[in-house]
Motif scaffolding. Structure first.
Motif, PDB file in Angstrom:
ATOM      1  N   PHE A 112      -5.001   8.563   1.074  1.00  0.00           N
ATOM      2  CA  PHE A 112      -3.752   7.405   0.453  1.00  0.00           C
ATOM      3  C   PHE A 112      -2.673   7.421   1.587  1.00  0.00           C
ATOM      4  CE2 PHE A 112      -5.790   9.728  -3.220  1.00  0.00           C
ATOM      5  CZ  PHE A 112      -6.438   8.775  -3.900  1.00  0.00           C
ATOM      6  N   TYR A 113      -2.587   6.390   2.325  1.00  0.00           N
ATOM      7  CA  TYR A 113      -3.170   5.311   2.424  1.00  0.00           C
ATOM      8  C   TYR A 113      -3.537   5.076   3.912  1.00  0.00           C
ATOM      9  CZ  TYR A 113      -2.849   3.738  -2.225  1.00  0.00           C
ATOM     10  OH  TYR A 113      -2.873   3.634  -3.659  1.00  0.00           O
ATOM     11  N   ALA A 114      -3.733   6.196   5.018  1.00  0.00           N
ATOM     12  CA  ALA A 114      -4.295   6.019   6.258  1.00  0.00           C
ATOM     13  C   ALA A 114      -5.647   5.552   6.343  1.00  0.00           C
ATOM     14  CB  ALA A 114      -3.891   7.110   6.937  1.00  0.00           C
ATOM     15  N   VAL A 121      -8.050  -1.959   0.323  1.00  0.00           N
ATOM     16  CA  VAL A 121      -8.264  -2.401  -1.174  1.00  0.00           C
ATOM     17  C   VAL A 121      -6.819  -2.440  -1.682  1.00  0.00           C
ATOM     18  CG1 VAL A 121      -8.781  -1.220  -3.352  1.00  0.00           C
ATOM     19  CG2 VAL A 121     -10.438  -1.034  -1.289  1.00  0.00           C
ATOM     20  N   TRP A 122      -5.741  -1.569  -1.487  1.00  0.00           N
ATOM     21  CA  TRP A 122      -4.555  -1.889  -1.927  1.00  0.00           C
ATOM     22  C   TRP A 122      -4.003  -2.972  -1.510  1.00  0.00           C
ATOM     23  CZ3 TRP A 122      -1.775  -1.528  -5.661  1.00  0.00           C
ATOM     24  CH2 TRP A 122      -0.278  -1.509  -5.564  1.00  0.00           C
ATOM     25  N   LYS A 123      -3.804  -3.272  -0.115  1.00  0.00           N
ATOM     26  CA  LYS A 123      -3.227  -4.327   0.626  1.00  0.00           C
ATOM     27  C   LYS A 123      -3.832  -5.802  -0.173  1.00  0.00           C
ATOM     28  CE  LYS A 123      -1.740  -6.588   4.803  1.00  0.00           C
ATOM     29  NZ  LYS A 123      -1.769  -6.620   6.228  1.00  0.00           N
ATOM     30  N   THR A 124      -5.134  -5.789  -0.345  1.00  0.00           N
ATOM     31  CA  THR A 124      -5.750  -6.839  -0.925  1.00  0.00           C
ATOM     32  C   THR A 124      -5.186  -7.269  -2.166  1.00  0.00           C
ATOM     33  OG1 THR A 124      -7.593  -6.677   0.637  1.00  0.00           O
ATOM     34  CG2 THR A 124      -7.874  -8.138  -1.342  1.00  0.00           C
ATOM     35  N   PHE A 161      -0.463  -1.152 -13.700  1.00  0.00           N
ATOM     36  CA  PHE A 161      -1.501  -1.006 -14.104  1.00  0.00           C
ATOM     37  C   PHE A 161      -2.733  -1.126 -12.976  1.00  0.00           C
ATOM     38  CE2 PHE A 161      -5.894  -2.862 -14.983  1.00  0.00           C
ATOM     39  CZ  PHE A 161      -6.145  -2.224 -16.438  1.00  0.00           C
ATOM     40  N   CYS A 162      -2.452  -2.202 -12.032  1.00  0.00           N
ATOM     41  CA  CYS A 162      -3.440  -2.346 -10.850  1.00  0.00           C
ATOM     42  C   CYS A 162      -3.223  -1.039  -9.855  1.00  0.00           C
ATOM     43  CB  CYS A 162      -3.024  -3.564 -10.225  1.00  0.00           C
ATOM     44  SG  CYS A 162      -3.601  -4.934 -11.113  1.00  0.00           S
ATOM     45  N   PHE A 163      -2.106  -0.557  -9.775  1.00  0.00           N
ATOM     46  CA  PHE A 163      -1.927   0.660  -8.964  1.00  0.00           C
ATOM     47  C   PHE A 163      -2.536   1.835  -9.259  1.00  0.00           C
ATOM     48  CE2 PHE A 163       0.775   4.478  -7.505  1.00  0.00           C
ATOM     49  CZ  PHE A 163       0.774   4.315  -6.452  1.00  0.00           C
ATOM     50  N   ALA A 164      -2.535   1.997 -10.631  1.00  0.00           N
ATOM     51  CA  ALA A 164      -3.453   3.060 -11.142  1.00  0.00           C
ATOM     52  C   ALA A 164      -4.754   2.889 -11.005  1.00  0.00           C
ATOM     53  CB  ALA A 164      -3.047   3.458 -12.692  1.00  0.00           C
ATOM     54  N   ALA A 165      -5.275   1.719 -11.249  1.00  0.00           N
ATOM     55  CA  ALA A 165      -6.405   1.461 -11.304  1.00  0.00           C
ATOM     56  C   ALA A 165      -7.145   1.419  -9.753  1.00  0.00           C
ATOM     57  CB  ALA A 165      -6.894  -0.208 -11.694  1.00  0.00           C
ATOM     58  N   ILE A 166      -6.330   1.011  -8.838  1.00  0.00           N
ATOM     59  CA  ILE A 166      -6.800   1.197  -7.429  1.00  0.00           C
ATOM     60  C   ILE A 166      -6.866   2.712  -6.998  1.00  0.00           C
ATOM     61  CG2 ILE A 166      -5.859   1.060  -5.082  1.00  0.00           C
ATOM     62  CD1 ILE A 166      -6.935  -1.715  -5.907  1.00  0.00           C
ATOM     63  N   LEU A 214      -3.164 -15.699 -11.464  1.00  0.00           N
ATOM     64  CA  LEU A 214      -4.071 -14.988 -10.705  1.00  0.00           C
ATOM     65  C   LEU A 214      -5.418 -15.721 -10.716  1.00  0.00           C
ATOM     66  CD1 LEU A 214      -3.008 -11.509 -11.736  1.00  0.00           C
ATOM     67  CD2 LEU A 214      -2.316 -12.891  -9.819  1.00  0.00           C
ATOM     68  N   ILE A 215      -5.636 -16.594  -9.748  1.00  0.00           N
ATOM     69  CA  ILE A 215      -6.790 -17.530  -9.663  1.00  0.00           C
ATOM     70  C   ILE A 215      -7.934 -16.702  -8.821  1.00  0.00           C
ATOM     71  CG2 ILE A 215      -8.036 -19.624  -9.268  1.00  0.00           C
ATOM     72  CD1 ILE A 215      -5.193 -20.724  -9.279  1.00  0.00           C
ATOM     73  N   GLY A 216      -9.064 -16.640  -9.545  1.00  0.00           N
ATOM     74  CA  GLY A 216     -10.094 -16.077  -8.667  1.00  0.00           C
ATOM     75  C   GLY A 216      -9.973 -14.375  -8.599  1.00  0.00           C
ATOM     76  N   TYR A 217     -10.571 -13.949  -7.708  1.00  0.00           N
ATOM     77  CA  TYR A 217     -10.981 -12.640  -7.413  1.00  0.00           C
ATOM     78  C   TYR A 217      -9.981 -12.116  -6.088  1.00  0.00           C
ATOM     79  CZ  TYR A 217     -14.424 -12.528 -11.095  1.00  0.00           C
ATOM     80  OH  TYR A 217     -15.065 -12.744 -11.914  1.00  0.00           O
ATOM     81  N   PRO A 218      -9.314 -10.999  -6.002  1.00  0.00           N
ATOM     82  CA  PRO A 218      -8.651 -10.600  -4.674  1.00  0.00           C
ATOM     83  C   PRO A 218      -9.861 -10.539  -3.622  1.00  0.00           C
ATOM     84  CG  PRO A 218      -8.321  -9.187  -6.550  1.00  0.00           C
ATOM     85  CD  PRO A 218      -9.535  -9.913  -7.056  1.00  0.00           C
ATOM     86  N   ASN A 219      -9.325 -11.056  -2.355  1.00  0.00           N
ATOM     87  CA  ASN A 219     -10.301 -11.308  -1.344  1.00  0.00           C
ATOM     88  C   ASN A 219      -9.400 -11.101   0.109  1.00  0.00           C
ATOM     89  OD1 ASN A 219      -9.758 -14.026  -0.886  1.00  0.00           O
ATOM     90  ND2 ASN A 219     -10.857 -14.478  -2.593  1.00  0.00           N
TER      91      ASN A 219
END
Length: 219
Positions: A112-114, A121-124, A161-166, A214-219
């Motif tokens: 985390f996060y080198a 994953v986190w940046k996306t 929520f997303c931070f914990a999920a990541i 938030l359209i679509g998925y993160p990519n």
């Protein structure tokens, strides 16, 4: 009655009397004009006075974000205390990171996060949420997150929520590669989290305007 039993009984009586005196002193003024109840005396105040005092942590609010999944919350809590069982902590040996496979040693700061995998994953995810910024060290990211979730606004809750999920997803992916020889792509992990946040959003009406963007998925 034996001498030992008598001594134990006397000792218990002494402790009971001392405890009673302590309670009375908390509740009543022991001065020359004693007998009057202290205005600030209450069971709550007595409890606060007697219980152990622990230092406050800056990240307390981060683990209390509304809507966070319990399993995500638990792993986040463990991570914030640096208690995850990384190789360097468990085996006390150096082992390469199984996420990025770049020859770097697996330890907390790398994970985390080198690590190229976890950083990607986190940046996306941040970009998908509308936060366009570079990912820094663990301490830097935690401080940034704390500053973002100070309020109870829907956007802050979604970010938390997303931070914990990541973090949970990175840890699960790491374990799958170590113990099950299974690999998941960053795209797959991000898609799972996006689905989770939309499902959780159905339980929070005030999340909907933000999730609709938030359209679509993160990519």
């Amino acid at each position: 009655m034996s001498c030992l039993a008598q001594d134990m009984q006397d000792n218990n009586l002494k402790l009971s009397i001392e405890s009673l005196h302590l309670q009375v002193n908390f509740l009543y003024d022991a001065g020359p004009t004693g007998g009057r109840r202290k205005p600030e005396a209450s069971i709550k105040n007595n409890y606060v006075t007697l219980r152990p005092q622990y230092p406050q942590v800056e990240w307390k609010r981060l683990v209390q974000v509304k809507g966070m999944m319990p399993r995500h919350q638990f792993i986040l809590w463990m991570t914030l205390q640096r208690k995850l069982s990384t190789v360097d902590r468990v085996l006390k040996v150096d082992a390469n990171c199984v996420l990025c496979n770049t020859g770097h040693i697996e330890n907390f700061d790398h994970l985390f996060y080198a690590c190229r995998y976890s950083s990607c994953v986190w940046k996306t995810m941040l970009n998908w949420l509308g936060y366009h910024r570079q990912v820094g060290s663990w301490e830097y990211e935690v401080k940034w997150m704390i500053s973002r979730v100070k309020n109870s606004r829907p956007r802050a809750a979604i970010l938390g929520f997303c931070f914990a999920a990541i973090i949970y997803s990175i840890w699960i992916e790491r374990n799958n590669r170590w113990f099950n020889a299974k690999k998941g792509s960053t795209t797959q992990r991000l898609k799972e989290i996006a689905i989770q946040v939309h499902i959780e959003g159905q339980r929070h009406i005030n999340w909907k305007p933000h999730l609709d963007q938030l359209i679509g998925y993160p990519n």
